[in-house]
Design a protein around this motif. Structure first.
Motif, PDB file in Angstrom:
ATOM      1  N   LEU A 238      -1.866   2.483  -6.547  1.00  0.00           N
ATOM      2  CA  LEU A 238      -0.917   2.904  -5.523  1.00  0.00           C
ATOM      3  C   LEU A 238      -1.277   2.242  -4.205  1.00  0.00           C
ATOM      4  O   LEU A 238      -2.447   1.976  -3.923  1.00  0.00           O
ATOM      5  CB  LEU A 238      -0.928   4.421  -5.368  1.00  0.00           C
ATOM      6  N   TYR A 239      -0.269   1.990  -3.390  1.00  0.00           N
ATOM      7  CA  TYR A 239      -0.445   1.322  -2.111  1.00  0.00           C
ATOM      8  C   TYR A 239       0.047   2.234  -1.001  1.00  0.00           C
ATOM      9  O   TYR A 239       0.866   3.114  -1.227  1.00  0.00           O
ATOM     10  CB  TYR A 239       0.360   0.014  -2.094  1.00  0.00           C
ATOM     11  N   ALA A 240      -0.442   1.994   0.193  1.00  0.00           N
ATOM     12  CA  ALA A 240       0.048   2.754   1.343  1.00  0.00           C
ATOM     13  C   ALA A 240       1.480   2.307   1.640  1.00  0.00           C
ATOM     14  O   ALA A 240       1.765   1.111   1.655  1.00  0.00           O
ATOM     15  CB  ALA A 240      -0.839   2.504   2.554  1.00  0.00           C
ATOM     16  N   PRO A 241       2.391   3.251   1.871  1.00  0.00           N
ATOM     17  CA  PRO A 241       3.777   2.841   2.143  1.00  0.00           C
ATOM     18  C   PRO A 241       3.906   2.211   3.514  1.00  0.00           C
ATOM     19  O   PRO A 241       3.093   2.440   4.408  1.00  0.00           O
ATOM     20  CB  PRO A 241       4.553   4.153   2.062  1.00  0.00           C
TER      21      PRO A 241
ATOM     22  N   THR B  63       5.056   3.827  -2.353  1.00  0.00           N
ATOM     23  CA  THR B  63       3.649   3.769  -2.738  1.00  0.00           C
ATOM     24  C   THR B  63       3.444   3.014  -4.041  1.00  0.00           C
ATOM     25  O   THR B  63       2.349   2.521  -4.298  1.00  0.00           O
ATOM     26  CB  THR B  63       3.061   5.186  -2.895  1.00  0.00           C
TER      27      THR B  63
END
Length: 67
Positions: A3-6, A55
């Motif tokens: 998951l990535y930071a939005p 995300t």
């Protein structure tokens, strides 16, 4: 799953949609078209979905260059 930071824009838009959904349920009148108690769950769901999609999608490589 990674998951990535939005993106901050996605985060703000998702927060505004969720807040509109919560405010639609409260017994106050807001001069916003299409904001009714019947549509409130859809605004909250759309905010959640937008944040979840933000995300899950990876960032582009050239967006944040590392030095």
């Amino acid at each position: 799953m990674t998951l990535y930071a939005p993106n901050i824009v996605v985060f703000v838009i998702a927060g505004c949609l969720a807040m509109m959904g919560v405010l639609a349920v409260l017994p106050i009148s807001l001069p916003i078209p299409f904001l009714s108690i019947e549509n409130a769950p859809w605004y909250i769901f759309l905010g959640w979905f937008l944040l979840a999609a933000g995300t899950a999608l990876p960032h582009r490589e050239d967006e944040y260059p590392q030095s």
